[in-house]
Design a protein around this motif. Structure first.
Motif, mmCIF file in Angstrom:
data_model
loop_
_atom_site.group_PDB
_atom_site.id
_atom_site.type_symbol
_atom_site.label_atom_id
_atom_site.label_comp_id
_atom_site.label_asym_id
_atom_site.label_seq_id
_atom_site.Cartn_x
_atom_site.Cartn_y
_atom_site.Cartn_z
ATOM 1 N N ALA A 42 13.149 -26.017 30.672
ATOM 2 C CA ALA A 42 14.680 -25.260 30.419
ATOM 3 C C ALA A 42 14.326 -23.887 29.667
ATOM 4 N N ILE A 43 15.312 -22.809 30.005
ATOM 5 C CA ILE A 43 15.317 -21.537 29.336
ATOM 6 C C ILE A 43 16.887 -21.704 27.965
ATOM 7 N N ILE A 44 17.121 -21.131 27.070
ATOM 8 C CA ILE A 44 17.829 -21.513 26.233
ATOM 9 C C ILE A 44 17.530 -20.066 25.840
ATOM 10 N N VAL B 207 22.325 -32.058 21.157
ATOM 11 C CA VAL B 207 20.883 -31.656 20.157
ATOM 12 C C VAL B 207 21.046 -30.146 19.555
ATOM 13 N N ALA B 208 21.378 -29.861 18.285
ATOM 14 C CA ALA B 208 21.342 -28.371 17.873
ATOM 15 C C ALA B 208 20.987 -27.437 18.272
ATOM 16 N N ASP B 209 18.827 -27.709 17.227
ATOM 17 C CA ASP B 209 17.926 -27.306 17.435
ATOM 18 C C ASP B 209 17.704 -26.946 19.035
ATOM 19 N N PRO B 210 17.673 -25.391 18.599
ATOM 20 C CA PRO B 210 17.840 -24.844 20.275
ATOM 21 C C PRO B 210 16.375 -25.592 21.105
ATOM 22 N N ALA B 211 15.556 -25.349 20.287
ATOM 23 C CA ALA B 211 13.934 -25.610 21.296
ATOM 24 C C ALA B 211 13.750 -27.756 21.468
ATOM 25 N N ASN B 212 14.331 -28.673 19.662
ATOM 26 C CA ASN B 212 14.575 -29.542 20.460
ATOM 27 C C ASN B 212 15.746 -30.001 21.949
ATOM 28 N N ALA B 213 16.746 -29.313 21.995
ATOM 29 C CA ALA B 213 17.972 -29.628 22.865
ATOM 30 C C ALA B 213 16.374 -29.046 24.337
#
Length: 302
Positions: free
Chosen positions: A211-213, A193-199
């Motif tokens: 989960a911390i991006i 998944v490219a979008d950080p929030a969705n990842a």
């Protein structure tokens, strides 16, 4: 007393300033060569220990002069207990190529890290006690890292996984990882998944509690339960981003060990990482004990 336990790699970092990355088949001249102890595990352990939290660091090393250099460097770190596991391989190393804008590319050789057994990883993880935080990265094999996470999880210990570098499938480890810290590219590689929030949401769905991006100068996104929050980074003049992620993880683990909330722990970790970004190198750029004490007390100079 609760501790930070770090299981990972230790080696030597060779840093080289380059105008750009070399093209295929090209020999490119660099300058500013430096050498220092390094490895993601080592950097995270040193940073955690410099907060004043008792930190135990277990890492495979060779039976060579490089290993002795690592031992000597770590012997001066207060609050750090270095517990090396000698193996019949050359000690690990990394080549860090740093561009003018501070971004870096890293090539690592890890014969010791890749030879460290799952049983040895389990033996270390079962020493964790209630209140401890155990930290792992991606340098050891999947089997060894998974074994340690499972053993620590069985003991009810908070597990923090920073899966870089990515060279094996991370998915099977996620159900045993209380916290995962990954940058934007790593999160996409793990989840697709490219979008950080969705990842971050995808990591939660695979069993991660928090989960911390990390997003570099943009701060970080944190998904906990159904809630996602954006934490802005402190603006600084970036010199070199090498070691920023390690500083973040080490301080985050230390803060959680002493009972700080996740919000406060992330704020402290980002402030510490900002210091690292203003300096060249990795080990040499880690915040000092005095700087971390000021951050934890709220008295740091901006």
């Amino acid at each position: 007393m609760a501790r930070v336990l770090v299981l990972g790699n230790a080696g030597l970092d060779i840093s080289l300033a380059v105008p750009r990355l070399p093209e295929r088949g090209e020999t490119l001249l660099g300058d500013g060569v430096s050498q220092a102890p390094g490895g993601k595990g080592l950097n995270q352990a040193v940073t955690a220990a410099r907060t004043g939290i008792l930190t135990r660091f277990h890492a495979p090393v060779g039976r060579d002069a490089q290993a002795e250099e690592i031992r000597s460097a770590l012997s001066v770190e207060a609050s750090l207990e270095f517990d090396p596991a000698p193996l019949d391989h050359p000690s690990d190393f990394s080549l860090l190529m740093v561009m003018p804008d501070g971004e870096n590319s890293i090539v690592s050789g890890g014969p010791c890290a890749t030879s460290f057994s799952a049983s040895a990883a389990t033996d270390f993880a079962v020493t964790a006690e209630a209140g401890d935080v155990i930290v792992l990265q991606g340098n050891l094999t999947q089997e060894a890292t998974l074994a340690a996470l499972k053993a620590a999880s069985d003991r009810g210990v908070t597990t923090l996984l920073n899966p870089a570098p990515l060279w094996w499938e991370v998915g099977p480890l996620l159900p045993f990882s209380t916290i995962v810290v990954a940058n934007r590219g790593e999160a996409e590689a793990i989840t697709g998944v490219a979008d950080p929030a969705n990842a971050a949401a995808a990591l939660r769905q695979q069993g991660v509690s928090i989960a911390i991006i990390t997003l570099g100068a943009e701060g970080c996104l944190v998904r906990q339960g159904t809630t996602i929050a954006h934490y802005r980074a402190m603006p600084v003049d970036v010199k070199d981003t090498t070691g920023c992620g390690d500083t973040f993880c080490g301080v985050l683990a230390a803060a959680l060990t002493i009972g700080r909330t996740i919000d406060n722990a992330i704020d402290l970790a980002q402030r510490a990482a900002a210091i690292t970004a203003t300096r060249a190198g990795a080990y040499a750029a880690l915040p000092s004990r005095q700087e971390l004490a000021a951050i934890f007390s709220g008295n740091e100079r901006h």
